[in-house]
Design a protein around this motif. Structure first.
Motif, PDB file in Angstrom:
ATOM      1  N   ASP A  39     -24.290  -0.781   5.311  1.00 53.68           N
ATOM      2  CA  ASP A  39     -24.163  -0.937   6.761  1.00 53.68           C
ATOM      3  C   ASP A  39     -22.795  -0.470   7.280  1.00 53.68           C
ATOM      4  OD1 ASP A  39     -26.667  -2.007   6.688  1.00 53.68           O
ATOM      5  OD2 ASP A  39     -26.034  -4.098   6.861  1.00 53.68           O
ATOM      6  N   GLY A  40     -21.754  -0.690   6.504  1.00 58.39           N
ATOM      7  CA  GLY A  40     -20.419  -0.280   6.938  1.00 58.39           C
ATOM      8  C   GLY A  40     -20.180   1.213   6.844  1.00 58.39           C
ATOM      9  N   ASN A  41     -21.001   1.903   6.022  1.00 60.99           N
ATOM     10  CA  ASN A  41     -20.903   3.359   5.862  1.00 60.99           C
ATOM     11  C   ASN A  41     -19.462   3.797   5.560  1.00 60.99           C
ATOM     12  OD1 ASN A  41     -21.920   5.985   5.777  1.00 60.99           O
ATOM     13  ND2 ASN A  41     -21.424   6.358   7.940  1.00 60.99           N
ATOM     14  N   CYS A  42     -18.817   3.114   4.624  1.00 61.87           N
ATOM     15  CA  CYS A  42     -17.401   3.378   4.334  1.00 61.87           C
ATOM     16  C   CYS A  42     -17.177   4.304   3.143  1.00 61.87           C
ATOM     17  CB  CYS A  42     -16.678   2.059   4.075  1.00 61.87           C
ATOM     18  SG  CYS A  42     -16.629   0.953   5.487  1.00 61.87           S
ATOM     19  N   ILE A  43     -18.232   4.612   2.409  1.00 60.34           N
ATOM     20  CA  ILE A  43     -18.049   5.435   1.214  1.00 60.34           C
ATOM     21  C   ILE A  43     -17.476   6.815   1.537  1.00 60.34           C
ATOM     22  CG2 ILE A  43     -19.350   6.665  -0.584  1.00 60.34           C
ATOM     23  CD1 ILE A  43     -20.919   4.087  -1.035  1.00 60.34           C
ATOM     24  N   PRO A  44     -17.943   7.504   2.599  1.00 57.57           N
ATOM     25  CA  PRO A  44     -17.306   8.795   2.929  1.00 57.57           C
ATOM     26  C   PRO A  44     -15.803   8.660   3.216  1.00 57.57           C
ATOM     27  CG  PRO A  44     -19.405   8.572   4.075  1.00 57.57           C
ATOM     28  CD  PRO A  44     -19.122   7.239   3.452  1.00 57.57           C
ATOM     29  N   LEU A  45     -15.405   7.565   3.850  1.00 57.13           N
ATOM     30  CA  LEU A  45     -13.987   7.337   4.137  1.00 57.13           C
ATOM     31  C   LEU A  45     -13.192   7.193   2.852  1.00 57.13           C
ATOM     32  CD1 LEU A  45     -11.561   6.601   5.949  1.00 57.13           C
ATOM     33  CD2 LEU A  45     -12.439   4.259   5.999  1.00 57.13           C
ATOM     34  N   PHE A  46     -13.669   6.367   1.918  1.00 57.39           N
ATOM     35  CA  PHE A  46     -12.924   6.137   0.684  1.00 57.39           C
ATOM     36  C   PHE A  46     -12.888   7.388  -0.192  1.00 57.39           C
ATOM     37  CE2 PHE A  46     -14.475   1.620   1.453  1.00 57.39           C
ATOM     38  CZ  PHE A  46     -13.291   1.251   2.075  1.00 57.39           C
ATOM     39  N   ILE A  47     -13.969   8.167  -0.178  1.00 52.20           N
ATOM     40  CA  ILE A  47     -13.978   9.420  -0.934  1.00 52.20           C
ATOM     41  C   ILE A  47     -12.961  10.393  -0.348  1.00 52.20           C
ATOM     42  CG2 ILE A  47     -15.346  11.473  -1.461  1.00 52.20           C
ATOM     43  CD1 ILE A  47     -17.770   9.657  -1.811  1.00 52.20           C
ATOM     44  N   GLN A  48     -12.903  10.453   0.978  1.00 55.38           N
ATOM     45  CA  GLN A  48     -11.949  11.353   1.631  1.00 55.38           C
ATOM     46  C   GLN A  48     -10.509  11.012   1.255  1.00 55.38           C
ATOM     47  OE1 GLN A  48     -12.381  11.415   5.869  1.00 55.38           O
ATOM     48  NE2 GLN A  48     -11.203  13.284   6.140  1.00 55.38           N
ATOM     49  N   LEU A  49     -10.229   9.736   1.048  1.00 53.68           N
ATOM     50  CA  LEU A  49      -8.879   9.305   0.685  1.00 53.68           C
ATOM     51  C   LEU A  49      -8.496   9.709  -0.731  1.00 53.68           C
ATOM     52  CD1 LEU A  49      -9.016   5.776   2.322  1.00 53.68           C
ATOM     53  CD2 LEU A  49      -7.347   7.547   2.897  1.00 53.68           C
ATOM     54  N   LEU A  50      -9.469  10.177  -1.512  1.00 56.27           N
ATOM     55  CA  LEU A  50      -9.185  10.625  -2.877  1.00 56.27           C
ATOM     56  C   LEU A  50      -8.737  12.080  -2.933  1.00 56.27           C
ATOM     57  CD1 LEU A  50     -12.200   9.037  -4.833  1.00 56.27           C
ATOM     58  CD2 LEU A  50      -9.991   8.018  -4.271  1.00 56.27           C
ATOM     59  N   TYR A  51      -8.851  12.778  -1.811  1.00 57.16           N
ATOM     60  CA  TYR A  51      -8.464  14.187  -1.768  1.00 57.16           C
ATOM     61  C   TYR A  51      -7.012  14.332  -1.300  1.00 57.16           C
ATOM     62  CZ  TYR A  51     -13.297  15.846  -2.332  1.00 57.16           C
ATOM     63  OH  TYR A  51     -14.545  16.131  -2.824  1.00 57.16           O
ATOM     64  N   PRO A  52      -6.278  15.269  -1.891  1.00 60.30           N
ATOM     65  CA  PRO A  52      -4.917  15.535  -1.374  1.00 60.30           C
ATOM     66  C   PRO A  52      -4.993  16.278  -0.047  1.00 60.30           C
ATOM     67  CG  PRO A  52      -5.470  17.020  -3.197  1.00 60.30           C
ATOM     68  CD  PRO A  52      -6.610  16.046  -3.078  1.00 60.30           C
ATOM     69  N   PRO A  53      -3.961  16.167   0.806  1.00 63.12           N
ATOM     70  CA  PRO A  53      -2.748  15.369   0.565  1.00 63.12           C
ATOM     71  C   PRO A  53      -3.048  13.872   0.754  1.00 63.12           C
ATOM     72  CG  PRO A  53      -2.659  16.356   2.749  1.00 63.12           C
ATOM     73  CD  PRO A  53      -3.897  16.899   2.091  1.00 63.12           C
ATOM     74  N   PHE A  54      -2.563  13.059  -0.171  1.00 62.19           N
ATOM     75  CA  PHE A  54      -2.812  11.633  -0.121  1.00 62.19           C
ATOM     76  C   PHE A  54      -1.918  10.970   0.920  1.00 62.19           C
ATOM     77  CE2 PHE A  54      -3.182  12.883  -4.714  1.00 62.19           C
ATOM     78  CZ  PHE A  54      -4.567  12.947  -4.737  1.00 62.19           C
ATOM     79  N   ALA A  55      -2.459   9.937   1.556  1.00 64.35           N
ATOM     80  CA  ALA A  55      -1.619   9.149   2.465  1.00 64.35           C
ATOM     81  C   ALA A  55      -0.430   8.581   1.701  1.00 64.35           C
ATOM     82  CB  ALA A  55      -2.440   8.026   3.100  1.00 64.35           C
ATOM     83  N   SER A  56      -0.676   8.201   0.452  1.00 58.19           N
ATOM     84  CA  SER A  56       0.364   7.755  -0.486  1.00 58.19           C
ATOM     85  C   SER A  56      -0.318   7.586  -1.834  1.00 58.19           C
ATOM     86  CB  SER A  56       1.000   6.432  -0.037  1.00 58.19           C
ATOM     87  OG  SER A  56       0.071   5.377  -0.130  1.00 58.19           O
ATOM     88  N   ARG A  57       0.466   7.466  -2.886  1.00 58.06           N
ATOM     89  CA  ARG A  57      -0.125   7.238  -4.201  1.00 58.06           C
ATOM     90  C   ARG A  57      -0.835   5.884  -4.257  1.00 58.06           C
ATOM     91  NH1 ARG A  57      -1.296  11.153  -7.488  1.00 58.06           N
ATOM     92  NH2 ARG A  57      -1.422   9.543  -9.105  1.00 58.06           N
ATOM     93  N   ASP A  58      -0.280   4.899  -3.580  1.00 62.05           N
ATOM     94  CA  ASP A  58      -0.921   3.583  -3.580  1.00 62.05           C
ATOM     95  C   ASP A  58      -2.253   3.614  -2.839  1.00 62.05           C
ATOM     96  OD1 ASP A  58       0.892   2.210  -5.137  1.00 62.05           O
ATOM     97  OD2 ASP A  58       2.103   1.539  -3.445  1.00 62.05           O
TER      98      ASP A  58
END
Length: 294
Positions: free
Chosen positions: A217-236
């Motif tokens: 329902d939250g449809n958050c998987i595309p968001l979390f996958i996108q965060l795995l691509y560089p440039p990263f917001a941060s390493r953490d």
């Protein structure tokens, strides 16, 4: 220490002057304890901490700004964290938060962040969950930043606070919105806020119902996958994002959604990341995805 823990620091008839003396003393104390916690912590016995808690009720703005800094500094020590919490320091700091001064609010939230590493203090702060969520919308960036960090610290291995958070309408959506705003130049945000919100989501994702909602329902998987691509917001942010996806893999439907959103490609690449932990979690997710059935 004697000046800040006595009702009258000098034999003064002028109470305003007495407040000024105490304000100067507490500012010195904040500076002294800042970089030398282990050297000064022995001086902060229960009587001194009691005196500092009483000063939270002062009407002097300098005292209100610097008492939280002292608490935040000595909160690097486990014994001091316990003494402050057990003597009512958490409630006293939330009293200071009622002041309409950005520096006071930011300093107090920062202090509370450090004090949360003593589990009973998490419970005490949890009673003020609604106030903390309001500060996450504050226009002053340091206040918003420390409110997000405080929330993440409160949710860390604390199911009671997780329930309190989830019972607040719109709280999860608000936090996910802050993560999604990472590339918005007009957003009042920074990497610390993104990391804190991801860390909070990670804590919540250990609950089965939450992890299932995030993936469906939250449809958050595309968001979390996108965060795995560089440039990263941060390493953490990379670390927290991949750990969230690993938790979501406990549900078959989420594993399939990761595959459908091309998550496998980036996970294969992350097996060569410089961080062995990232490599390990990526491999765990890939092994989970081997169980996908039509």
């Amino acid at each position: 220490l004697e000046i800040v823990t006595r009702a009258y620091s000098e034999n003064l008839l002028d109470l305003d002057q007495n407040d000024e003396v105490q304000a100067n003393a507490i500012e010195i104390l904040a500076n002294v304890s800042r970089f030398s916690c282990e050297l000064t912590v022995d001086s902060f016995n229960p009587d001194v901490i009691n005196g500092l808690i009483v000063l939270c009720a002062s009407n002097n703005i300098q005292i209100q700004r610097h008492v939280p800094l002292v608490f935040g500094n000595i909160a690097q020590n486990e014994t001091c964290r316990a003494h402050v919490g057990d003597r009512g320091g958490i409630e006293a700091l939330f009293l200071i938060l009622e002041k309409e001064d950005n520096a006071i609010i930011a300093n107090t939230l920062w202090s509370l962040c450090n004090l949360m590493w003593y589990p009973p203090n998490q419970e005490r702060a949890g009673r003020f969950m609604s106030e903390i969520l309001l500060y996450m919308n504050h226009p002053f960036l340091p206040v918003k930043q420390y409110a997000c960090v405080l929330l993440a610290n409160m949710l860390y291995y604390n199911n009671g606070n997780r329930v309190r958070f989830l019972e607040t309408d719109g709280s999860m959506e608000q936090m996910l919105k802050y993560i999604d705003e990472r590339d918005d130049p007009n957003a009042n945000s920074n990497s610390i806020i993104i990391e804190a919100c991801l860390r909070a989501v990670l804590s919540l994702s250990y609950l089965d119902q939450v992890s299932l909602w995030l993936g469906t329902d939250g449809n958050c998987i595309p968001l979390f996958i996108q965060l795995l691509y560089p440039p990263f917001a941060s390493r953490d942010s990379l670390k927290y994002s991949i750990e969230i996806l690993c938790n979501l893999c406990m549900h078959h439907v989420c594993r399939k959604l990761i595959l459908d959103n091309n998550g496998l490609d980036v996970l294969v690449n992350l097996q060569n990341d410089v961080d062995p932990h990232i490599q390990e979690v990526a491999q765990q997710i890939i092994s989970h995805m081997e169980d996908i059935t039509p």
